[in-house]
Enzyme design. Structure first.
Site: not given
Ligand code: UDP
Length: 330
Positions: A118, A142
């Site tokens: 990501t 995350y």
């Protein structure tokens, strides 16, 4: 005989689109999913194996049964806000789960992996366009968990005698749905901008809240680079074929290079649906960066990737069709 690809998280939003694309490209996608966030009716394109990545014996069984040539690894928790509140969940599920998966791949001599990473691994970078060489300084658990998995795959690949060819795809904001309407996005709870705006249009929620109006961006709301899930997955199939043909391990950003503010997305939702989007201004959300835009053409140059479905109109209209589909989970 067709080659098999193990798709972790194959019952999720992105994984289910991957299974469809793999089946269309002539592979057998085997979904491995725990159903913590996945959906049984999303598994339509190949066999299902239910299990948790942190269960080595279960992984060994699945590798022995299906003998995959490669793994596409999507399974992860991916809610930035939740990761800020409960980081342990992200380290346990995303990092430990990936460690067990890589260990099982080594035991089964599976040599190729495409990993779903990501742009949140970059963190805040002062308004620069992010290319793959930018330092990775995630500002939430995350992003940190995904960066850790990149590191662990690299470490395992570098160990003497190991073969672990990998492509990392650092996603920008994935949106849209399968243009054929077979699969689409559904999270519970939903946290993503476009589906929430569509829910507000349909009256499934009162209002969309716009998180923060004082970011250092042209209109004060966060800027993101949105990419259609169909385009994103096309890059994975290209990446898989690149690895199977002997391509060297690589990392690719997947974004279009064009950023849109939250307000611009909300205006586009109103245009596409031809309905007003009930919205109100609210405070910033913990863990959000001001702007994340891909500054890279590497996936285009190395893989021949081109994000042809990724206009805001195409992403919102396919998502809108999915939301209106009979049987959409209400
Ligand atoms: N956002 C918002 N209201 C919402 C959900 C999201 O204003 O109800 C904003 C969020 O702050 C971010 C952008 O929309 O700037 C995209 O958020 P999303 O959760 O879709 O993806 P993320 O960027 O977190 O991966």
């Amino acid at each position: 005989m067709t080659s098999t690809v193990l798709v972790t998280g194959g019952a999720g939003y992105i994984g289910s689109h991957a299974c469809k694309a793999l089946a269309e490209a002539g592979y057998t996608p085997v979904t491995f999913d725990s159903f913590v966030t996945g959906w049984r009716d999303a598994v339509q394109f190949g066999p299902l194996e239910e299990g948790d990545l942190r269960d080595p014996a279960r992984l060994d069984e699945v590798f022995a049964k299906h003998k995959p040539v490669a793994v596409m690894h999507f399974a992860a928790l991916s809610d930035v806000g939740q990761s800020a509140r409960d980081p342990g969940l992200y380290w346990d599920n995303n990092v430990i789960g990936s460690l067990r998966l890589i260990e099982a791949m080594q035991r089964a001599s599976v040599e190729h992996i495409a990993f779903s990473s990501t742009c949140a691994t970059y963190g805040e970078q002062d308004g620069v366009m992010l290319d793959e060489t930018c330092p990775q300084q995630p500002i939430n658990a995350y992003g940190a968990s995904k960066r850790a998995v990149e590191d662990l795959i690299r470490n395992f690949a570098a160990a003497p005698g190991a073969v672990l060819n990998h492509v990392f795809f650092r996603y920008f904001n994935v949106a849209g749905a399968d243009p054929d309407g077979q699969v689409g996005e559904f999270h519970r709870p939903e946290t993503h901008l476009i589906p929430l705006a569509l829910d507000a249009v349909r009256g499934r929620r009162d209002k969309l809240t716009i998180f923060g109006q004082d970011y250092p961006t042209p209109d004060g709301t966060c800027v993101r680079d949105y990419v259609h899930v169909t385009d994103l997955i096309a890059a994975h199939v290209l990446g898989l074929e690149y690895l199977l043909k002997g391509g060297a391990s690589e990392v690719f950003n997947l974004g279009t290079g064009r950023g849109f503010s939250v307000r611009e997305v909300v205006e586009a939702v109103a245009r596409v649906t031809d309905e007003p989007v009930p919205a109100e201004d609210g405070p910033r959300r913990a863990g959000d960066c001001a702007a994340l835009v891909s500054g890279s053409r590497k996936a285009a140059d190395v893989l021949g990737w081109s994000p042809d479905h990724s206009t805001l109109e195409q992403m919102i209209s396919t998502a809108w069709a999915w939301h209106q589909k009979p049987g959409y989970r209400n």
